[in-house]
Motif scaffolding. Sequence first.
Motif, PDB file in Angstrom:
ATOM      1  N   UNK A  15      -4.437  17.827  22.759  1.00  0.00           N
ATOM      2  CA  UNK A  15      -3.182  18.160  22.052  1.00  0.00           C
ATOM      3  C   UNK A  15      -2.972  19.667  22.053  1.00  0.00           C
ATOM      4  N   UNK A  16      -1.744  20.028  22.177  1.00  0.00           N
ATOM      5  CA  UNK A  16      -1.281  21.421  22.146  1.00  0.00           C
ATOM      6  C   UNK A  16      -1.586  22.187  23.444  1.00  0.00           C
ATOM      7  N   UNK A  17      -2.243  21.543  24.391  1.00  0.00           N
ATOM      8  CA  UNK A  17      -2.469  22.201  25.677  1.00  0.00           C
ATOM      9  C   UNK A  17      -1.220  22.099  26.548  1.00  0.00           C
ATOM     10  N   UNK A  18      -1.331  22.717  27.720  1.00  0.00           N
ATOM     11  CA  UNK A  18      -0.230  22.715  28.685  1.00  0.00           C
ATOM     12  C   UNK A  18      -0.670  22.002  29.956  1.00  0.00           C
ATOM     13  N   UNK A  19       0.259  21.306  30.578  1.00  0.00           N
ATOM     14  CA  UNK A  19      -0.041  20.621  31.835  1.00  0.00           C
ATOM     15  C   UNK A  19       1.079  20.871  32.840  1.00  0.00           C
ATOM     16  N   UNK A  20       0.718  20.915  34.104  1.00  0.00           N
ATOM     17  CA  UNK A  20       1.702  21.072  35.176  1.00  0.00           C
ATOM     18  C   UNK A  20       1.478  19.986  36.214  1.00  0.00           C
ATOM     19  N   UNK A  21       2.540  19.256  36.510  1.00  0.00           N
ATOM     20  CA  UNK A  21       2.502  18.218  37.535  1.00  0.00           C
ATOM     21  C   UNK A  21       3.320  18.679  38.729  1.00  0.00           C
ATOM     22  N   UNK A  22       2.810  18.337  39.919  1.00  0.00           N
ATOM     23  CA  UNK A  22       3.505  18.769  41.130  1.00  0.00           C
ATOM     24  C   UNK A  22       3.979  17.566  41.937  1.00  0.00           C
ATOM     25  N   UNK A  23       5.077  17.776  42.628  1.00  0.00           N
ATOM     26  CA  UNK A  23       5.660  16.709  43.436  1.00  0.00           C
ATOM     27  C   UNK A  23       6.122  17.297  44.761  1.00  0.00           C
ATOM     28  N   UNK A  24       5.684  16.677  45.836  1.00  0.00           N
ATOM     29  CA  UNK A  24       6.108  17.094  47.176  1.00  0.00           C
ATOM     30  C   UNK A  24       6.934  15.957  47.764  1.00  0.00           C
ATOM     31  N   UNK A  25       8.243  16.166  47.918  1.00  0.00           N
ATOM     32  CA  UNK A  25       9.091  15.077  48.389  1.00  0.00           C
ATOM     33  C   UNK A  25       8.859  14.771  49.862  1.00  0.00           C
TER      34      UNK A  25
END
Lengths: 114, 115
Positions: A15-25
């Motif tokens: 909780x309270x952390x940050x996340x980054x998701x990536x997408x390559x079309x």
Amino acid sequence: AAGVIQSPRHLIKEKRETATLKCYPIPRHDTVYWYQQGPGQDPQFLISFYEKMQSDKGSIPDRFSAQQFSDYHSELNMSSLELGDSALYFCASSLEGSGTGELFFGEGSRLTVL
Amino acid sequence: EDKVVQSPLSLVVHEGDTVTLNCSYEVTNFRSLLWYKQEKKAPTFLFMLTSSGIEKKSGRLSSILDKKELFSILNITATQTGDSAIYLCAGEANAGGTSYGKLTFGQGTILTVHP
């Protein structure tokens, strides 16, 4: 044939952390969509981009932001994570004007917030 | 607010049976109705329907749209165990021009086909 690539496939955060998701079309696809699918829920549209500009916005929390880069890949940034953010995040891509209406989905990134 | 409702929520059949999945929609500036099959991974595209009364077929699967009554059905004949999946329908809103609008998904129908 190349498909939509998402990374990471699995992510565990607190909780309270940050996340980054990536997408390559898919190569040549110019439109990217993000969907959130909670456990046992239907996918909910978050946001979409066409030619690097935001084209539509759905039920995306203010804590989330996204962008599409010059190479058409997209990133979904999620800050101040909450338990309820635990879900499968799908990215989909399409080719504008193809006329098929088909979105090609990636296999999803499963985010677990502890 | 756009809304898509599917029924039944769950269906258990034996191989060889025929099933009909229902989808009703309320989508502002409706453009198309899409059907997806979701197994353990990402949804895979089945059909896109834009015109009423025109049946689309792909093997044992077929689908039709009724824009007057705002619903669509997906038929699967001679079901096989490999048809077991969640079937999602989604309404697409017209975002203007040639841009594809956002999809509003239904909650899905879980189909289980027993040998």
